[in-house]
Design a protein around this motif. Structure first.
Motif, PDB file in Angstrom:
ATOM      1  N   LEU A   1     -19.733   3.192 -52.735  1.00 63.17           N
ATOM      2  CA  LEU A   1     -18.779   2.676 -51.756  1.00 63.17           C
ATOM      3  C   LEU A   1     -19.410   2.608 -50.370  1.00 63.17           C
ATOM      4  O   LEU A   1     -19.300   1.595 -49.667  1.00 63.17           O
ATOM      5  N   SER A   2     -20.086   3.662 -49.978  1.00 66.36           N
ATOM      6  CA  SER A   2     -20.731   3.691 -48.666  1.00 66.36           C
ATOM      7  C   SER A   2     -21.798   2.605 -48.561  1.00 66.36           C
ATOM      8  O   SER A   2     -21.928   1.932 -47.529  1.00 66.36           O
ATOM      9  N   GLU A   3     -22.532   2.413 -49.644  1.00 67.61           N
ATOM     10  CA  GLU A   3     -23.622   1.430 -49.627  1.00 67.61           C
ATOM     11  C   GLU A   3     -23.093   0.004 -49.545  1.00 67.61           C
ATOM     12  O   GLU A   3     -23.562  -0.790 -48.731  1.00 67.61           O
TER      13      GLU A   3
ATOM     14  N   LYS B   1     -15.959   3.448 -32.514  1.00 73.55           N
ATOM     15  CA  LYS B   1     -15.223   2.722 -31.469  1.00 73.55           C
ATOM     16  C   LYS B   1     -14.062   1.912 -32.031  1.00 73.55           C
ATOM     17  O   LYS B   1     -13.138   1.546 -31.311  1.00 73.55           O
ATOM     18  N   SER B   2     -14.126   1.593 -33.308  1.00 72.07           N
ATOM     19  CA  SER B   2     -13.015   0.910 -33.961  1.00 72.07           C
ATOM     20  C   SER B   2     -13.070   1.238 -35.447  1.00 72.07           C
ATOM     21  O   SER B   2     -14.148   1.537 -35.981  1.00 72.07           O
ATOM     22  N   CYS B   3     -11.927   1.183 -36.097  1.00 74.13           N
ATOM     23  CA  CYS B   3     -11.928   1.476 -37.529  1.00 74.13           C
ATOM     24  C   CYS B   3     -10.681   0.905 -38.188  1.00 74.13           C
ATOM     25  O   CYS B   3      -9.703   0.544 -37.522  1.00 74.13           O
ATOM     26  N   ALA B   4     -10.761   0.807 -39.511  1.00 75.26           N
ATOM     27  CA  ALA B   4      -9.609   0.429 -40.322  1.00 75.26           C
ATOM     28  C   ALA B   4      -9.189   1.665 -41.110  1.00 75.26           C
ATOM     29  O   ALA B   4     -10.006   2.256 -41.816  1.00 75.26           O
ATOM     30  N   ILE B   5      -7.948   2.071 -40.942  1.00 77.55           N
ATOM     31  CA  ILE B   5      -7.407   3.210 -41.672  1.00 77.55           C
ATOM     32  C   ILE B   5      -6.502   2.651 -42.770  1.00 77.55           C
ATOM     33  O   ILE B   5      -5.493   2.005 -42.484  1.00 77.55           O
ATOM     34  N   ILE B   6      -6.894   2.883 -44.017  1.00 84.32           N
ATOM     35  CA  ILE B   6      -6.218   2.264 -45.152  1.00 84.32           C
ATOM     36  C   ILE B   6      -5.617   3.346 -46.042  1.00 84.32           C
ATOM     37  O   ILE B   6      -6.351   4.127 -46.656  1.00 84.32           O
TER      38      ILE B   6
ATOM     39  N   GLU C   1     -23.579  -2.735 -46.463  1.00 82.87           N
ATOM     40  CA  GLU C   1     -24.363  -3.949 -46.675  1.00 82.87           C
ATOM     41  C   GLU C   1     -23.513  -5.220 -46.634  1.00 82.87           C
ATOM     42  O   GLU C   1     -23.905  -6.218 -46.030  1.00 82.87           O
ATOM     43  N   CYS C   2     -22.368  -5.189 -47.282  1.00 82.73           N
ATOM     44  CA  CYS C   2     -21.554  -6.405 -47.425  1.00 82.73           C
ATOM     45  C   CYS C   2     -20.459  -6.544 -46.369  1.00 82.73           C
ATOM     46  O   CYS C   2     -20.027  -7.656 -46.066  1.00 82.73           O
ATOM     47  N   PHE C   3     -20.014  -5.419 -45.835  1.00 78.53           N
ATOM     48  CA  PHE C   3     -18.907  -5.467 -44.880  1.00 78.53           C
ATOM     49  C   PHE C   3     -19.346  -5.080 -43.462  1.00 78.53           C
ATOM     50  O   PHE C   3     -18.528  -5.032 -42.557  1.00 78.53           O
ATOM     51  N   VAL C   4     -20.635  -4.817 -43.307  1.00 80.81           N
ATOM     52  CA  VAL C   4     -21.219  -4.516 -41.999  1.00 80.81           C
ATOM     53  C   VAL C   4     -20.443  -3.403 -41.296  1.00 80.81           C
ATOM     54  O   VAL C   4     -19.909  -3.585 -40.200  1.00 80.81           O
ATOM     55  N   THR C   5     -20.368  -2.261 -41.933  1.00 85.10           N
ATOM     56  CA  THR C   5     -19.705  -1.101 -41.336  1.00 85.10           C
ATOM     57  C   THR C   5     -20.711   0.019 -41.122  1.00 85.10           C
ATOM     58  O   THR C   5     -21.780   0.044 -41.726  1.00 85.10           O
ATOM     59  N   ASP C   6     -20.367   0.937 -40.247  1.00 84.44           N
ATOM     60  CA  ASP C   6     -21.278   2.034 -39.912  1.00 84.44           C
ATOM     61  C   ASP C   6     -20.873   3.366 -40.551  1.00 84.44           C
ATOM     62  O   ASP C   6     -21.723   4.190 -40.856  1.00 84.44           O
TER      63      ASP C   6
ATOM     64  N   GLY D   1     -15.327   2.759 -40.387  1.00 83.94           N
ATOM     65  CA  GLY D   1     -15.553   2.814 -38.949  1.00 83.94           C
ATOM     66  C   GLY D   1     -16.741   1.998 -38.494  1.00 83.94           C
ATOM     67  O   GLY D   1     -17.660   1.701 -39.271  1.00 83.94           O
ATOM     68  N   SER D   2     -16.730   1.645 -37.210  1.00 82.54           N
ATOM     69  CA  SER D   2     -17.810   0.858 -36.632  1.00 82.54           C
ATOM     70  C   SER D   2     -18.093   1.314 -35.201  1.00 82.54           C
ATOM     71  O   SER D   2     -17.196   1.786 -34.503  1.00 82.54           O
ATOM     72  N   ARG D   3     -19.342   1.133 -34.811  1.00 89.58           N
ATOM     73  CA  ARG D   3     -19.717   1.411 -33.417  1.00 89.58           C
ATOM     74  C   ARG D   3     -19.294   0.275 -32.491  1.00 89.58           C
ATOM     75  O   ARG D   3     -19.318   0.426 -31.270  1.00 89.58           O
ATOM     76  N   ASP D   4     -18.933  -0.849 -33.077  1.00 90.66           N
ATOM     77  CA  ASP D   4     -18.491  -2.024 -32.321  1.00 90.66           C
ATOM     78  C   ASP D   4     -16.975  -1.959 -32.146  1.00 90.66           C
ATOM     79  O   ASP D   4     -16.228  -1.949 -33.129  1.00 90.66           O
ATOM     80  N   GLU D   5     -16.511  -1.925 -30.913  1.00 90.31           N
ATOM     81  CA  GLU D   5     -15.074  -1.781 -30.661  1.00 90.31           C
ATOM     82  C   GLU D   5     -14.280  -3.013 -31.089  1.00 90.31           C
ATOM     83  O   GLU D   5     -13.057  -2.944 -31.264  1.00 90.31           O
TER      84      GLU D   5
END
Length: 230
Positions: free
Chosen positions: A103-105, A175-180, A109-114, A194-198
């Motif tokens: 899941l992390s990988e 800086k931004s995230c999706a909580i599901i 790679e595909c969803f550009v998340t950190d 989560g992402s470092r991009d707000e």
């Protein structure tokens, strides 16, 4: 009325006649040279020039609509491919550990998340991934009461308390995230990306794709929890 008096046609009658006779000006080309239509700039332009202008405007509008449809189709194709990769990654996992790693990988790679966080509300002390399991009465869950009660995803900047609960030492970098929320009969929990991009996960983002993602992940996690060697 005098028989010799010329009948005066209304504008509506003239317009209706021209609509019924679309080839009228082809039979009276000389009229086109005499007719002029006021232009927005104040200058007069010929009927043919006006028609060409209208045709160009309509053609441009149709091109814009086609371009928008092509962009939407491309976005849908990309979303479908990402979901396909996610589904394969989860199906290939034969253990809970592999599922979390895959899941992390795939999300990176595909969803550009950190950052990725999974929290399963369940007591499961035998798992080496004990950090992903939380008790029903865990104080940290109160920060997600809205998401869990409504079963609705939320995008945007998390609160510091939320970030610490989900991402621990990486909280300050998110800086931004999706909580599901994952709300199933056999499983309740949270998935956070989560992402470092707000601007990566904006509050206006739709939730349908995120809901489908939680269904794929949640379904596989349920299977692995019930049958660890599946």
């Amino acid at each position: 009325m005098n028989d010799q008096q010329q009948t005066v046609l209304s504008e509506e009658q003239v317009a209706e006649y021209l609509q019924q006779q679309p080839d009228f000006f082809q039979r009276h080309l000389d009229l086109l040279e005499q007719m002029h239509i006021p232009h927005a700039s104040g200058n007069a332009i010929s009927l043919i020039a006006k028609q060409l202008e209208l045709f160009r405007v309509r053609h441009q509008e149709q091109e814009n609509q086609l371009t928008a449809l092509i962009d939407i189709a491309r976005e849908n194709d990309a979303a479908f491919n990402r979901m396909h990769e996610l589904t394969l990654a989860m199906l290939e996992a034969n253990s809970l550990e592999e599922a979390i790693a895959n899941l992390s990988e795939v999300l990176a790679e595909c969803f550009v998340t950190d950052f990725v966080a999974v929290k399963i509300i369940k007591q499961y002390p035998e798992s080496p991934l004990s950090n992903i399991f939380v008790q029903q009465d865990d104080a940290g869950l109160k920060h997600f009461s809205t998401e869990l009660e409504s079963n609705q995803s939320k995008c945007g900047r998390p609160t510091l308390a939320q970030a610490r609960f989900l991402f621990a030492d990486n909280a300050a970098e998110v800086k931004s995230c999706a909580i599901i929320p994952m709300a199933f009969t056999q499983l309740q929990g949270l998935l956070a990306i989560g992402s470092r991009d707000e601007g990566r996960f904006h509050y206006s983002m739709g939730s349908l794709f995120l809901t489908q993602m939680s269904e794929v992940i949640g379904t596989r996690l349920i299977s692995l929890l019930q049958h660890p060697e599946t």
